[in-house]
Design an enzyme around this catalytic site. Structure first.
Site, PDB file in Angstrom:
ATOM      1  N   ASN A  80       0.875  -1.171   0.000  1.00  0.00           N
ATOM      2  CA  ASN A  80       0.000   0.000   0.000  1.00  0.00           C
ATOM      3  C   ASN A  80       0.912   1.219   0.000  1.00  0.00           C
ATOM      4  O   ASN A  80       1.481   1.560   1.025  1.00  0.00           O
ATOM      5  CB  ASN A  80      -0.892  -0.030   1.250  1.00  0.00           C
TER       6      ASN A  80
ATOM      7  N   GLU B 193      -7.029   5.046   7.408  1.00  0.00           N
ATOM      8  CA  GLU B 193      -6.808   6.468   7.098  1.00  0.00           C
ATOM      9  C   GLU B 193      -8.014   7.053   6.363  1.00  0.00           C
ATOM     10  O   GLU B 193      -8.335   8.234   6.527  1.00  0.00           O
ATOM     11  CB  GLU B 193      -5.508   6.626   6.294  1.00  0.00           C
TER      12      GLU B 193
ATOM     13  N   GLU C 219      -5.773  -4.497  10.315  1.00  0.00           N
ATOM     14  CA  GLU C 219      -4.724  -3.520  10.589  1.00  0.00           C
ATOM     15  C   GLU C 219      -5.061  -2.764  11.869  1.00  0.00           C
ATOM     16  O   GLU C 219      -5.852  -1.805  11.839  1.00  0.00           O
ATOM     17  CB  GLU C 219      -4.608  -2.530   9.430  1.00  0.00           C
TER      18      GLU C 219
END
Ligand code: PGA
Length: 251
Positions: free
Chosen positions: A9, A98, A167
């Site tokens: 990523n 995010e 995550e």
């Protein structure tokens, strides 16, 4: 049986030239090597077409980092799943923490994005994970369960195309990794949640990746756990050799 996957990523990093060079370097390192996992790089929208031109699809899959929840139309600045697909991409990261944190993406939008991805033939890498406070107050299993459940209106056939990435937000970019045991416990929990809804076969075939400060030095231990099927890699995916070191953790 489910696939082992190492996915990069890149986030908002690299100019176009730098990104093409990085993709080319990864492709070169993978050429002629037998690796024991699928490799995917998820890159900024602006890089997709050019990166696609330098990677070999049998070595590296290509993904975007997001897509719109809308099909097309008057959504200035948005990029649709069909646009992503038209670049040659095969995957798309959805629901990264995010995106949830800084852009307010909620479960409803993420379900709509997932539908867009699937309708357009993209495989979602769907991210879940608790924040530090939730880890500390012990609600992390419930939090992650409800993030996974956001997809439970998908048909079994649709859900079988989803890759999940766990995550823990407190481990992303912080240098602080979950222990291999913490990752394994959560991955087993996620698999059970999936099993209760979709049954054993789909649960067993779902790849669940770990993400959060994964690097060559800790990947092997984390990936050795039975329910950890690879990683979603941020910082360490920005250098071809460290990304390769993580890929080679599957030996
Ligand atoms: P990190 O990021 O490897 O830099 O912690 C992982 C991610 O956010 O996908």
């Amino acid at each position: 049986m489910r696939k082992n996957i190492v996915a990069g990523n890149w986030k908002m990093n690299t100019t176009l030239d730098e990104g093409v060079e990085l993709a080319n370097d990864i492709n070169t390192l993978l050429k002629g090597k037998k690796v024991n996992c699928d490799v995917i790089i998820c890159v900024p929208f602006t890089h997709l077409t050019s990166v696609n031109a330098v990677i070999e699809p049998e070595l590296i899959g290509l993904g975007a980092e997001n897509c719109s929840e809308h099909d097309k139309g008057a959504y200035t600045g948005e990029v649709s799943a069909s646009m992503v697909k038209s670049t040659g991409a095969t995957h798309v990261i959805l629901g990264h923490s995010e995106r949830r944190q800084y852009f307010g993406e909620n479960n409803e939008q993420l379900l709509a994005k997932t539908h867009q991805a699937l309708t357009n033939g993209l495989k979602p890498i769907f991210c879940v994970g608790e924040v530090l406070e939730e880890r500390e107050n012990g609600t992390y299993n419930d939090v992650v369960k409800s993030q996974v459940e956001a997809l439970f209106s998908l048909t079994p056939e649709e859900f079988s195309k989803i890759v999940i990435a766990y995550e823990p937000v407190w481990a992303i970019g912080t240098g602080k990794t979950a222990t291999a045991e913490q990752a394994e416990d959560m991955h087993a929990h996620i698999r059970k949640v999936v099993e209760e809804k979709y049954g054993n076969e789909i649960a067993e075939n779902t790849s669940i990746l770990y993400g959060g400060s994964c690097k060559p030095s800790n990947a092997k231990e984390i990936f050795s756990k039975p329910n950890v099927d690879g990683g979603l890699i941020g910082g360490a995916a920005l250098q071809a050799d460290s990304f390769m070191g993580i890929i080679e953790a599957f030996d």
